[in-house]
Design an enzyme around this catalytic site. Structure first.
Site, PDB file in Angstrom:
ATOM      1  N   ASP A 284      -3.963 -17.614   4.311  1.00 20.61           N
ATOM      2  CA  ASP A 284      -5.059 -18.387   3.708  1.00 20.61           C
ATOM      3  C   ASP A 284      -5.672 -19.334   4.726  1.00 20.61           C
ATOM      4  O   ASP A 284      -6.897 -19.475   4.825  1.00 20.61           O
ATOM      5  CB  ASP A 284      -4.617 -19.123   2.433  1.00 20.61           C
TER       6      ASP A 284
ATOM      7  N   ASP B 106      -6.594  -5.802   5.248  1.00 28.50           N
ATOM      8  CA  ASP B 106      -7.715  -5.288   4.462  1.00 28.50           C
ATOM      9  C   ASP B 106      -8.712  -6.409   4.178  1.00 28.50           C
ATOM     10  O   ASP B 106      -9.911  -6.285   4.417  1.00 28.50           O
ATOM     11  CB  ASP B 106      -7.140  -4.717   3.145  1.00 28.50           C
TER      12      ASP B 106
ATOM     13  N   TYR C  38       0.807  -1.225   0.000  1.00 30.73           N
ATOM     14  CA  TYR C  38       0.000   0.000   0.000  1.00 30.73           C
ATOM     15  C   TYR C  38       0.838   1.272   0.000  1.00 30.73           C
ATOM     16  O   TYR C  38       0.289   2.366  -0.027  1.00 30.73           O
ATOM     17  CB  TYR C  38      -0.917   0.030   1.235  1.00 30.73           C
TER      18      TYR C  38
ATOM     19  N   LYS D  63       1.976 -14.270   5.196  1.00 25.78           N
ATOM     20  CA  LYS D  63       2.263 -15.225   4.110  1.00 25.78           C
ATOM     21  C   LYS D  63       3.776 -15.425   4.032  1.00 25.78           C
ATOM     22  O   LYS D  63       4.380 -15.345   2.953  1.00 25.78           O
ATOM     23  CB  LYS D  63       1.764 -14.667   2.769  1.00 25.78           C
TER      24      LYS D  63
END
Ligand code: NAI
Length: 421
Positions: A285, A309, A149, A219
């Site tokens: 995930d 987000d 971002y 991740k």
């Protein structure tokens, strides 16, 4: 006489009669702002009588500011938030063109509001897609200043992208870029300082609110030096700065290896008995699945900007959607904080009386808690829950509930105020 909030000896000092700046917001911002303030005033009065009060001071941003001053985010508005330390805002239109990517991002950057806090809890009566919504009590700490971002992006075909490509080629080769001639690039900056201050704030919050765990969501299996580093830095903060208050899950891996899961479970039980907070990590995930199946396993979630987000919206949907999810952007070092409705300006229903004001109301309740006015916040939670459980709702929830009574934004606010009294 109302006074400003100040910082004294590193702590927030809140006068009994306090001035709070607010941005009304665009679109439905106009519809929800006054009802939310009326509810807060009623809750403060019900809790403290004439002993405490809020003087709401309007500051301009968005379309209203542009019409009156020719600027989308006047410098006076940023100064007002700096001066008063704590404020609240409705949703703002993102201007098309004109050099501002987003007014929200600009405000967060100006005040370095590095935590986006999203508490997620269920209120009795609100429709939910999960089987046991009452087990949801999660508090998201999303990093607000770094990650993909940061806005460092180069569109394929531009001189910037070409320059960046040659930099890559000369220094690292282009073997890992599948289609170099038509590739755009984005940079993902993640720092030790940025990660550590976020996780530090999350652990502090868990201690203050007596919550059992902090989950680092990342991740890192794929992005080892950004997301993986975030995880490691997070564990380091716990081990180095909160050694006596936390039990880090990775310790058992070090001590016992993966085979030691059973022993580790016992260790976790022991740690909980001692009142320690369990620090664990989950791959993003897996977390999205895990949070739906076993939400009770996660209380504080510390994560980076993009993950945060996605997670914020999924978790909001589990308890009734963005119309009732509160949020805040906070710098726990300086004390600066802006509380905000998490939804957008909903232009198609603006001015129709259909908007649900609950997101802004709950954000205001968070603001009260931040100021230490917990009793008033509790009044709001109870009154909202009472209203929802009587199935008196605005159109967004009405569509999802059987036997409900449809209320306009104003009628809903009156009902909540009646329930406060
Ligand atoms: P949105 O949140 O405004 O609307 C999405 C959907 O949810 C629409 O169907 C809308 O009617 C509904 N909705 C949203 N809030 C509601 C409420 N309180 N009560 C009942 N229904 C509600 O998102 P969208 O359409 O993507 O964005 C519209 C504008 O808002 C854009 O200019 C966008 O940039 C801005 N925006 C501003 C935000 C902020 O200031 N924090 C956050 C998100 C979007």
């Amino acid at each position: 006489m109302s006074k400003k909030i100040s910082i004294q000896n590193g702590k927030l000092h809140v006068p009994d009669h306090v001035i709070i700046p607010f941005i009304e917001g665009d679109g439905i911002g106009k519809d929800i702002s006054t009802p939310a303030q009326n509810i807060v005033d009623a809750a403060v009065e019900a809790s403290y009588g004439k002993q405490r009060s809020i003087e709401w001071k309007e500051v301009l941003a968005g379309e209203k500011a542009y019409k009156k001053t020719g600027e989308w985010l006047p410098v006076e508005t940023i100064d007002a938030f700096r001066e008063h330390i704590v404020g609240i805002k409705g949703p703002l239109t993102t201007p098309v063109g004109g050099g501002i990517r987003s007014l929200n991002v600009a405000l967060r950057q100006e005040l370095d509001l590095y935590v986006c806090l999203r508490p997620v809890r269920w209120f009795k009566g609100v429709p939910s897609p999960i089987r046991y919504p009452s087990t949801v009590d999660m508090h998201i700490f999303r990093e607000n200043t770094e990650d993909i971002y940061a806005g460092i992006e180069f569109m394929t075909g531009t001189p910037e992208a070409e320059k960046f490509k040659s930099l890559l080629k000369e220094n690292f080769g282009l073997d890992d870029v599948r289609f170099p001639d038509s590739t755009s690039f984005g940079i993902k900056p993640v720092s030790e300082e940025g990660s550590k201050r976020l996780v530090r704030a999350a652990i502090d919050y868990a201690i203050k609110h007596e919550l059992p765990s902090v989950t680092l969501v990342h991740k890192g299996n794929i992005m080892k030096y950004t997301e993986g580093a975030f995880k490691n830095w997070g564990y380091e903060v716990a081990e180095q700065e909160f050694e006596h208050q936390t039990f880090t899950w990775r310790q058992y891996e070090k001590i016992f290896g993966k085979q030691g899961a059973e022993i580790a479970k016992e260790k976790v039980k022991e740690a909980r008995k001692e009142g320690k907070i369990i620090i664990k990590d989950v791959i993003t995930d897996a977390f999205l699945q895990e949070s739906l199946l076993r939400p009770y396993n996660h209380s504080v979630i510390a994560t980076m900007n993009l993950n945060g987000d996605y997670i914020s919206d999924q978790l909001a949907a589990m308890v009734g959607g963005i119309g009732i999810s509160p949020g805040a952007n906070i710098n726990y070092n300086s004390g600066f904080a802006i509380f905000e409705a998490t939804h957008g300006t909903a232009p198609t229903i603006a001015g129709t009386g259909q908007a649900n004001p609950s997101s802004l109301i709950l954000s205001a309740a968070l603001l009260l808690e931040y100021m230490g006015w917990n009793k008033a916040a509790e009044h709001i939670y109870d009154a909202l829950e009472h209203t929802f459980s009587k199935r008196k709702v605005t159109s967004d929830l009405f569509a999802l509930m059987e036997g409900a009574t449809l209320l306009s934004t104003k009628e809903f606010a009156h009902e909540v105020i009646r329930n406060i009294h």
